[in-house]
Design a protein around this motif. Sequence first.
Motif, PDB file in Angstrom:
ATOM      1  N   SER A 117      13.500  39.289 -18.251  1.00 22.27           N
ATOM      2  CA  SER A 117      14.174  40.416 -18.908  1.00 22.27           C
ATOM      3  C   SER A 117      13.537  41.751 -18.493  1.00 22.27           C
ATOM      4  O   SER A 117      14.238  42.750 -18.356  1.00 22.27           O
ATOM      5  N   LYS A 118      12.220  41.783 -18.265  1.00 16.35           N
ATOM      6  CA  LYS A 118      11.568  43.006 -17.791  1.00 16.35           C
ATOM      7  C   LYS A 118      12.076  43.367 -16.394  1.00 16.35           C
ATOM      8  O   LYS A 118      12.336  44.534 -16.110  1.00 16.35           O
ATOM      9  N   THR A 145      15.207  46.711 -12.857  1.00 19.18           N
ATOM     10  CA  THR A 145      16.218  46.740 -11.801  1.00 19.18           C
ATOM     11  C   THR A 145      17.420  47.586 -12.222  1.00 19.18           C
ATOM     12  O   THR A 145      17.917  48.408 -11.443  1.00 19.18           O
ATOM     13  N   SER A 146      17.889  47.411 -13.436  1.00 20.69           N
ATOM     14  CA  SER A 146      19.043  48.192 -13.902  1.00 20.69           C
ATOM     15  C   SER A 146      18.687  49.681 -14.019  1.00 20.69           C
ATOM     16  O   SER A 146      19.511  50.545 -13.725  1.00 20.69           O
ATOM     17  N   ILE A 178      18.722  51.045 -10.425  1.00 19.75           N
ATOM     18  CA  ILE A 178      20.097  51.187  -9.933  1.00 19.75           C
ATOM     19  C   ILE A 178      20.781  52.396 -10.576  1.00 19.75           C
ATOM     20  O   ILE A 178      21.474  53.165  -9.900  1.00 19.75           O
ATOM     21  N   SER A 179      20.575  52.588 -11.867  1.00 22.13           N
ATOM     22  CA  SER A 179      21.196  53.741 -12.528  1.00 22.13           C
ATOM     23  C   SER A 179      20.640  55.057 -11.990  1.00 22.13           C
ATOM     24  O   SER A 179      21.372  56.032 -11.836  1.00 22.13           O
ATOM     25  N   LEU A 180      19.354  55.093 -11.655  1.00 17.46           N
ATOM     26  CA  LEU A 180      18.780  56.295 -11.054  1.00 17.46           C
ATOM     27  C   LEU A 180      19.372  56.557  -9.676  1.00 17.46           C
ATOM     28  O   LEU A 180      19.629  57.705  -9.302  1.00 17.46           O
ATOM     29  N   LEU A 181      19.587  55.498  -8.912  1.00 22.37           N
ATOM     30  CA  LEU A 181      20.202  55.648  -7.594  1.00 22.37           C
ATOM     31  C   LEU A 181      21.632  56.169  -7.702  1.00 22.37           C
ATOM     32  O   LEU A 181      22.087  56.958  -6.870  1.00 22.37           O
ATOM     33  N   LEU A 182      22.347  55.750  -8.725  1.00 22.06           N
ATOM     34  CA  LEU A 182      23.724  56.194  -8.900  1.00 22.06           C
ATOM     35  C   LEU A 182      23.798  57.641  -9.419  1.00 22.06           C
ATOM     36  O   LEU A 182      24.723  58.373  -9.080  1.00 22.06           O
ATOM     37  N   LEU A 183      22.854  58.064 -10.224  1.00 21.77           N
ATOM     38  CA  LEU A 183      22.873  59.410 -10.794  1.00 21.77           C
ATOM     39  C   LEU A 183      22.316  60.471  -9.842  1.00 21.77           C
ATOM     40  O   LEU A 183      22.634  61.649  -9.980  1.00 21.77           O
TER      41      LEU A 183
END
Length: 104
Positions: free
Chosen positions: A4-5, A10-11, A14-19
């Motif tokens: 879970s960590k 990872t999520s 990924i969200s930083l890469l998208l923003l």
Amino acid sequence: MAISKHIIITSLFISLLLLHPLVQAIDQEMTSNNRGGSSFAPKMNCGVACEARCRLSSRQNLCKRACGTCCSRCNCVPPGTSGNQELCPCYYTMTTHGGRRKCP
């Protein structure tokens, strides 16, 4: 628990890469607005500037009306009572329907 960590990290990554592209676009837009003198430039007092520009004109009312129109559109009035129009590019390029310069 360890899985879970990894999923959370990872999520988040990924969200930083998208923003990141969105933040860059907003930053670029803000810096281009500040450079162009656009909407953040203080509005000049057209009445006072056109009064000074037209004080020696033989047709002061006509001069002030044309100067006021040009000033409100360009937010610029050239110094002096005549000439110097190239110092305000927008003011310099405005023409009447007949092709004559609009701004005194």
